[in-house]
Design a protein around this motif. Structure first.
Motif, PDB file in Angstrom:
ATOM      1  N   ASP A 299      14.360   9.001 -28.419  1.00  0.00           N
ATOM      2  CA  ASP A 299      13.942  10.302 -28.144  1.00  0.00           C
ATOM      3  C   ASP A 299      12.689  10.641 -29.083  1.00  0.00           C
ATOM      4  N   MET A 300      13.178  10.272 -30.251  1.00  0.00           N
ATOM      5  CA  MET A 300      12.172  10.614 -31.669  1.00  0.00           C
ATOM      6  C   MET A 300      11.168   9.856 -31.448  1.00  0.00           C
ATOM      7  N   VAL A 301      11.172   8.419 -31.128  1.00  0.00           N
ATOM      8  CA  VAL A 301      10.214   7.534 -30.987  1.00  0.00           C
ATOM      9  C   VAL A 301       9.144   7.961 -30.178  1.00  0.00           C
ATOM     10  N   LEU A 302       9.476   8.615 -28.753  1.00  0.00           N
ATOM     11  CA  LEU A 302       8.694   8.953 -27.822  1.00  0.00           C
ATOM     12  C   LEU A 302       8.087  10.207 -28.203  1.00  0.00           C
ATOM     13  N   TYR A 303       8.683  11.186 -28.952  1.00  0.00           N
ATOM     14  CA  TYR A 303       8.323  12.393 -29.420  1.00  0.00           C
ATOM     15  C   TYR A 303       6.664  12.036 -30.358  1.00  0.00           C
ATOM     16  N   TYR A 304       7.143  11.106 -31.259  1.00  0.00           N
ATOM     17  CA  TYR A 304       5.958  10.600 -32.270  1.00  0.00           C
ATOM     18  C   TYR A 304       4.852  10.049 -31.623  1.00  0.00           C
ATOM     19  N   LEU A 305       5.135   9.072 -30.654  1.00  0.00           N
ATOM     20  CA  LEU A 305       4.221   8.434 -29.793  1.00  0.00           C
ATOM     21  C   LEU A 305       3.152   9.490 -29.098  1.00  0.00           C
ATOM     22  N   ARG A 306       3.898  10.425 -28.275  1.00  0.00           N
ATOM     23  CA  ARG A 306       3.189  11.172 -27.512  1.00  0.00           C
ATOM     24  C   ARG A 306       2.278  11.871 -28.338  1.00  0.00           C
ATOM     25  N   HIS A 307       2.738  12.315 -29.467  1.00  0.00           N
ATOM     26  CA  HIS A 307       2.031  13.196 -30.324  1.00  0.00           C
ATOM     27  C   HIS A 307       0.686  12.470 -30.718  1.00  0.00           C
ATOM     28  N   TYR A 308       0.924  10.962 -31.169  1.00  0.00           N
ATOM     29  CA  TYR A 308       0.089  10.421 -31.707  1.00  0.00           C
ATOM     30  C   TYR A 308      -1.061   9.910 -30.659  1.00  0.00           C
ATOM     31  N   ILE A 309      -0.976   9.739 -29.564  1.00  0.00           N
ATOM     32  CA  ILE A 309      -1.366   9.428 -28.367  1.00  0.00           C
ATOM     33  C   ILE A 309      -2.541  10.945 -28.091  1.00  0.00           C
ATOM     34  N   THR A 310      -1.905  12.211 -28.261  1.00  0.00           N
ATOM     35  CA  THR A 310      -2.530  13.275 -27.907  1.00  0.00           C
ATOM     36  C   THR A 310      -3.453  13.571 -28.828  1.00  0.00           C
ATOM     37  N   LEU A 311      -3.070  13.659 -30.435  1.00  0.00           N
ATOM     38  CA  LEU A 311      -3.699  14.232 -31.384  1.00  0.00           C
ATOM     39  C   LEU A 311      -4.687  13.019 -32.204  1.00  0.00           C
ATOM     40  N   GLY A 312      -4.282  11.673 -31.999  1.00  0.00           N
ATOM     41  CA  GLY A 312      -4.726  10.648 -32.631  1.00  0.00           C
ATOM     42  C   GLY A 312      -4.409  10.491 -34.122  1.00  0.00           C
ATOM     43  N   LYS A 313      -3.123  11.244 -34.314  1.00  0.00           N
ATOM     44  CA  LYS A 313      -2.520  10.868 -35.482  1.00  0.00           C
ATOM     45  C   LYS A 313      -1.029  11.357 -35.473  1.00  0.00           C
ATOM     46  N   TYR A 474      17.435  23.289 -52.019  1.00  0.00           N
ATOM     47  CA  TYR A 474      16.335  24.110 -51.997  1.00  0.00           C
ATOM     48  C   TYR A 474      15.020  23.544 -51.876  1.00  0.00           C
ATOM     49  N   LEU A 475      14.773  22.272 -52.963  1.00  0.00           N
ATOM     50  CA  LEU A 475      13.748  21.541 -52.809  1.00  0.00           C
ATOM     51  C   LEU A 475      13.376  20.856 -51.423  1.00  0.00           C
ATOM     52  N   SER A 476      14.230  20.816 -50.496  1.00  0.00           N
ATOM     53  CA  SER A 476      14.174  20.262 -49.338  1.00  0.00           C
ATOM     54  C   SER A 476      13.621  20.877 -48.295  1.00  0.00           C
ATOM     55  N   THR A 477      13.416  22.200 -48.632  1.00  0.00           N
ATOM     56  CA  THR A 477      12.800  23.218 -47.884  1.00  0.00           C
ATOM     57  C   THR A 477      11.089  22.955 -47.894  1.00  0.00           C
ATOM     58  N   ASN A 478      10.805  22.119 -48.830  1.00  0.00           N
ATOM     59  CA  ASN A 478       9.325  21.984 -48.842  1.00  0.00           C
ATOM     60  C   ASN A 478       8.920  20.606 -47.903  1.00  0.00           C
ATOM     61  N   ALA A 479       7.524  20.992 -47.560  1.00  0.00           N
ATOM     62  CA  ALA A 479       7.087  20.007 -46.258  1.00  0.00           C
ATOM     63  C   ALA A 479       6.474  18.862 -47.247  1.00  0.00           C
ATOM     64  N   TYR A 480       5.859  19.021 -48.357  1.00  0.00           N
ATOM     65  CA  TYR A 480       4.996  18.126 -48.922  1.00  0.00           C
ATOM     66  C   TYR A 480       5.625  16.726 -49.727  1.00  0.00           C
ATOM     67  N   TYR A 481       7.006  16.989 -49.939  1.00  0.00           N
ATOM     68  CA  TYR A 481       7.734  15.865 -50.490  1.00  0.00           C
ATOM     69  C   TYR A 481       9.006  15.329 -49.685  1.00  0.00           C
ATOM     70  N   LEU A 482       9.357  14.134 -49.695  1.00  0.00           N
ATOM     71  CA  LEU A 482      10.527  13.667 -49.195  1.00  0.00           C
ATOM     72  C   LEU A 482      11.528  13.629 -50.532  1.00  0.00           C
ATOM     73  N   ASP A 501       4.266  13.050 -49.480  1.00  0.00           N
ATOM     74  CA  ASP A 501       4.139  12.736 -48.025  1.00  0.00           C
ATOM     75  C   ASP A 501       2.695  12.607 -47.884  1.00  0.00           C
ATOM     76  N   LEU A 502       2.050  11.576 -48.261  1.00  0.00           N
ATOM     77  CA  LEU A 502       0.465  11.421 -48.287  1.00  0.00           C
ATOM     78  C   LEU A 502      -0.041  11.063 -47.007  1.00  0.00           C
ATOM     79  N   LEU A 503       0.998  10.763 -45.850  1.00  0.00           N
ATOM     80  CA  LEU A 503       0.430  10.720 -44.712  1.00  0.00           C
ATOM     81  C   LEU A 503       0.074  11.840 -43.930  1.00  0.00           C
ATOM     82  N   ARG A 504       0.681  13.035 -44.208  1.00  0.00           N
ATOM     83  CA  ARG A 504       0.433  14.217 -43.704  1.00  0.00           C
ATOM     84  C   ARG A 504      -0.358  15.224 -44.561  1.00  0.00           C
TER      85      ARG A 504
END
Length: 574
Positions: A299-313, A474-482, A501-504
């Motif tokens: 399901d996660m793969v399909l979620y990602y793919l659907r997003h990629y097709i819709t938005l090109g990223k 607490y650090l894991s609440t940020n979006a910029y870093y894994l 997370d330089l892809l985003r």
């Protein structure tokens, strides 16, 4: 390609997928293998792993009422050219126990009503096979047990083959367990509980039975009422039967690229590399280690793919927001009667170390669900841990991916927030400054202050591990870093690596954080010696080849924080 297949995100009906030109990952080669097994099978897999669509495929394949559609539906699949003699020879009763708790009646009334409706559908489908007098008596009855008995007697007399498929066989009891408590659950599944009695009726009636669920809890409690089920959940032959292999994912991405649904310059290997740390790495059988590829959550793969097709990223949120409800359901069960000290310790150990060595238990009664020794096995079935190695006769269970790791951090964060609430919005503002401007001091001071204030957390376990767990949560609440705890760098383990997370996001700064803890009794000389040791350690980490790879060209900051008791006494960039 004008007629490219649609992405079956959220679709669990096989017939809908193949007849409405949706993409299907072929799993039909497992059918002959399943036929060789004992006739009553259980398969447990985490949520969103393709259980429902697999069962719906079984139904379409074995159903005598759908026999004439076999070619149309299966001609392009493996089984289309390798059909088994059992194809299209059964009357199939399909039950979805996730629907049995709905209604305004008692548990038993709601359950009976659902089963009656499903049985009525069965009789309408196969009405031509049964005499009119029986049909009239059947539809006149309002008891599921009575309806089952009528079908059983007549099917035996006329020599019909019956197949029972149950999806989410444990859903009903899991809801009861988490919402009504253990006593109600116990009454249902023991002695003359109606749920247990219902399972007894299946014995001897159906030639074949296939059930799926997310936990083996009910299985054990029902066993003496229904002791014919064969559990194939950790059987290596079926390790790859659900979920997607990397090859499945690659083939699918290539299909959509060739069909013009993905940009022509799409780098498929880069997409897989991006998905892997988030969705991959599941293994369900010890014997599959080193033999089978790891599995992706489909399901996660399909979620990602659907997003990629819709938005090109790729999606900004790598975790599908629709899985929140799954997570909440699971959390209720994991925290059954609230976590006690030992289970809390198990969760904390897994969060901090990423793994636990245990004996994997294949089934256990609900009464044992809160037993700390059994708890890791429950987490394994929920997909919160996966088999990663063996140690002697025991199994090493590890956190499979970032998606799951985030859930562990949330468990810890909720526990900390429950003890003393911290404004996370303030923290998010600080993360912006840290990621884009390299202003890190305020962030770490903010978390250190929260740690000091959160005395109830500290009193549970003092020390470096506790400190690290708190910072990680607490650090894991940020979006910029894994957040990668305990990364091995140059033969040592750094406490925390904040990997951008330089892809985003175009993050400019990355961080290695070394946390040092002293008790309040330690001398100044000891503090200084510890500090010098930390400086050497962190400088050693910084020159590791992996660090350059993980920092990806960002400015790397090496930060040491030294605590004495619960007070931050020294913090510097070296």
């Amino acid at each position: 390609m004008e007629n490219a297949k649609r992405i079956p995100y959220g679709v669990s009906n096989f017939v809908e997928v193949v007849e409405q030109n949706q993409y299907y990952v072929d799993k039909t080669m497992y059918l002959p293998l399943l036929e060789e097994q004992p006739s009553s099978l259980f398969l447990i897999r985490p949520r969103r792993f393709g259980k429902s669509i697999f069962l719906s495929m079984l139904w379409a394949y074995y159903d005598i009422a759908q026999k004439d559609k076999f070619e149309k539906r299966f001609e392009n699949l493996w089984i289309g050219s390798h059909p088994t003699p059992l194809q299209g020879t059964f009357q199939v009763l399909f039950l979805d126990f996730s629907k049995t708790a709905a209604g305004s009646g008692t548990l038993e009334e709601n359950f009976n009503r659902y089963c009656c409706n499903a049985l009525d559908g069965f009789m309408r489908t196969y009405s031509g096979y049964y005499p009119e007098a029986l049909r009239e008596a059947f539809f006149g009855s309002d008891s599921a047990a009575d309806k089952l008995a009528k079908i059983e007697i007549e099917a035996k007399r006329l020599g019909y083959h019956l197949y029972l498929i149950i999806d989410e066989y444990d859903n009903f009891t899991n809801i009861v367990l988490s919402e009504r408590g253990e006593k109600v659950y116990h009454d249902l599944t023991h002695a003359s509980g109606f749920y247990r009695d219902h399972f007894k009726l299946y014995k001897g009636m159906f030639e074949r039975i296939f059930m799926t669920g997310v936990s083996p809890v009910t299985l054990d409690d029902l066993t003496s009422g229904f002791n014919i089920g064969w559990n194939i959940s950790t059987d290596h032959q079926f390790n790859m039967m659900l979920g997607f292999s990397e090859e499945d994912v690659r083939t699918m991405l290539q299909y959509y690229k060739d069909a013009g649904r993905l940009p022509a310059d799409t780098d498929i290997e880069a997409m897989i590399a991006e998905m892997k740390p988030w969705y991959d790495n599941y293994c369900f059988a010890k014997e599959s280690l080193g033999r089978d590829p790891k599995m992706f959550n489909c399901d996660m793969v399909l979620y990602y793919l659907r997003h990629y097709i819709t938005l090109g990223k790729s999606p900004e949120q790598m975790i599908d927001p629709n899985t929140r409800t799954d997570y909440n359901k699971m959390k209720k069960l994991i925290q059954l009667d609230k976590l006690d000290g030992n289970r809390k310790g198990v969760l904390r150990k897994i969060t901090e170390e990423g793994e636990i060595v245990t004996s994997l238990v294949t089934t256990f009664p609900a009464a044992e669900i809160t037993n700390p020794e059994i708890f890791p096995s429950l987490l394994f079935y929920y997909g919160m841990l996966t088999i990663s190695a063996t140690r002697g006769g025991r199994t090493v269970l590890s956190i499979p991916n970032n998606n799951v790791r985030k859930q562990y951090y949330e468990f810890m964060l909720e526990e900390y927030q429950d003890k003393r609430y911290i404004n996370l919005n303030n923290l998010i503002d600080l993360f912006d400054n840290m990621a884009y401007d390299g202003h890190w001091r305020e962030t770490f001071e903010f978390i250190a202050h929260a740690y000091k204030e959160n005395s109830s957390v500290r009193s549970a376990i003092e020390g470096e591990r506790n400190l690290q767990g708190f910072f990680t949560a607490y650090l894991s609440t940020n979006a910029y870093y894994l957040i990668a705890p305990e990364v091995e760098l140059n033969h040592g383990y750094c406490d925390l690596f904040l990997m951008p997370d330089l892809l985003r996001y175009d993050v400019a700064h990355s961080y290695i954080l070394e946390l040092k803890y002293l008790s309040t009794r330690e001398t100044e000389a000891k503090a200084e010696a510890q500090w010098q040791e930390a400086v050497e350690q962190i400088k050693g980490y910084a020159v590791a080849p992996r660090v350059r790879q993980m920092a990806q060209g960002t400015t790397l900051h090496l930060i040491i924080m030294q605590f004495r008791g619960h007070n931050l006494t020294r913090m510097e960039e070296v």
